[in-house]
Design a protein around this motif. Structure first.
Motif, PDB file in Angstrom:
ATOM      1  N   ARG A 105     -18.740  59.270   7.885  1.00  0.00           N
ATOM      2  CA  ARG A 105     -18.532  60.579   8.517  1.00  0.00           C
ATOM      3  C   ARG A 105     -19.151  60.583   9.903  1.00  0.00           C
ATOM      4  O   ARG A 105     -19.924  59.714  10.260  1.00  0.00           O
ATOM      5  N   VAL A 112     -21.575  62.870  12.425  1.00  0.00           N
ATOM      6  CA  VAL A 112     -22.574  63.927  12.344  1.00  0.00           C
ATOM      7  C   VAL A 112     -22.980  64.363  13.755  1.00  0.00           C
ATOM      8  O   VAL A 112     -22.957  63.568  14.696  1.00  0.00           O
ATOM      9  N   THR A 113     -23.340  65.628  13.868  1.00  0.00           N
ATOM     10  CA  THR A 113     -23.790  66.170  15.151  1.00  0.00           C
ATOM     11  C   THR A 113     -25.148  66.862  15.016  1.00  0.00           C
ATOM     12  O   THR A 113     -25.555  67.607  15.902  1.00  0.00           O
ATOM     13  N   ASP A 151     -28.544  67.561  11.751  1.00  0.00           N
ATOM     14  CA  ASP A 151     -29.045  67.274  10.408  1.00  0.00           C
ATOM     15  C   ASP A 151     -27.892  67.219   9.412  1.00  0.00           C
ATOM     16  O   ASP A 151     -26.982  68.038   9.442  1.00  0.00           O
ATOM     17  N   ASN A 152     -27.958  66.238   8.512  1.00  0.00           N
ATOM     18  CA  ASN A 152     -26.918  66.049   7.516  1.00  0.00           C
ATOM     19  C   ASN A 152     -27.534  65.298   6.348  1.00  0.00           C
ATOM     20  O   ASN A 152     -28.375  64.416   6.550  1.00  0.00           O
ATOM     21  N   GLU A 153     -27.101  65.613   5.136  1.00  0.00           N
ATOM     22  CA  GLU A 153     -27.686  64.975   3.941  1.00  0.00           C
ATOM     23  C   GLU A 153     -27.532  63.459   3.964  1.00  0.00           C
ATOM     24  O   GLU A 153     -28.368  62.745   3.402  1.00  0.00           O
ATOM     25  N   GLN A 207     -19.901  62.271  18.741  1.00  0.00           N
ATOM     26  CA  GLN A 207     -20.758  62.518  17.575  1.00  0.00           C
ATOM     27  C   GLN A 207     -21.398  61.191  17.193  1.00  0.00           C
ATOM     28  O   GLN A 207     -21.112  60.160  17.790  1.00  0.00           O
TER      29      GLN A 207
END
Length: 189
Positions: A10, A12-13, A15-17, A61
């Protein structure tokens, strides 16, 4: 260590799990047009894993790729692309800074330098900032296939003098120079 699998997870831009799942993260950073996407594709052996473009500054990103089901390669936006708008540059700069300097997820950073152009002011500034973090920095001098054979050793010596204190990894996506050495450096701990 040979890379046997690579897949896009994926973008991300912030915080992300996925950033917190415990998988080791290796960040790839360099100025726009340094060849990050081509390097990632040749290193993993997957032709269109990272999208390449003739237009620098396309990555907006942090693209996350799962490698060998053991590591994440984190493809960060390039820096130093002056044609991007002011707000866009600021936004990308904040994303890069947040990931490299504020998050604690990445302990290894690959800094790409164009071997023909040599380190730019932006490259040297990035290197100095990364040195302050204590992270392991892997300096890749990319596009070595573009150096004339008669000038190869001289050019690498010049690059080494400008980037003191770091082992340089010569690399070419086109001729496959450096794939094995770089894979081993990144994945063997």
């Amino acid at each position: 260590m040979k890379i046997t699998s690579a897949k896009f997870m994926r973008g991300v831009t912030g915080d992300n799990e996925i950033l917190e799942d415990g998988t080791p993260q290796i960040a790839f950073i360099g100025r726009s047009n340094a060849g990050k996407s081509s390097l990632l594709n040749s290193l993993t052996g997957v032709k269109k894993l990272a999208i390449t473009s003739n237009t620098p500054g396309r990555t907006k990103q942090i693209n996350v790729f799962l490698i060998n089901n053991t590591h994440y390669f984190m493809d960060l936006p390039g820096y130093g692309y002056a044609k991007a708008g002011g707000r866009e540059l600021e936004k990308l700069g904040k994303l890069i800074h947040w990931y490299l300097f504020n998050s604690r997820n990445n302990q290894k950073v690959v800094l790409l330098i164009d071997s023909v152009v040599g380190p730019t002011v932006d490259d040297l500034e990035m290197l100095r900032e990364l040195e302050k973090t204590g992270k392991k920095i892997v300096v890749v001098v990319n596009k070595v296939d573009k150096i004339k054979k008669s000038q190869y050793k001289t050019q690498l010596k010049k690059l080494s003098e400008k980037i003191q204190g770091h082992k340089l990894f010569p690399y070419s996506s086109k001729t496959k120079i450096g794939i094995e050495e770089l894979s081993d450096e990144l994945l063997l701990d």
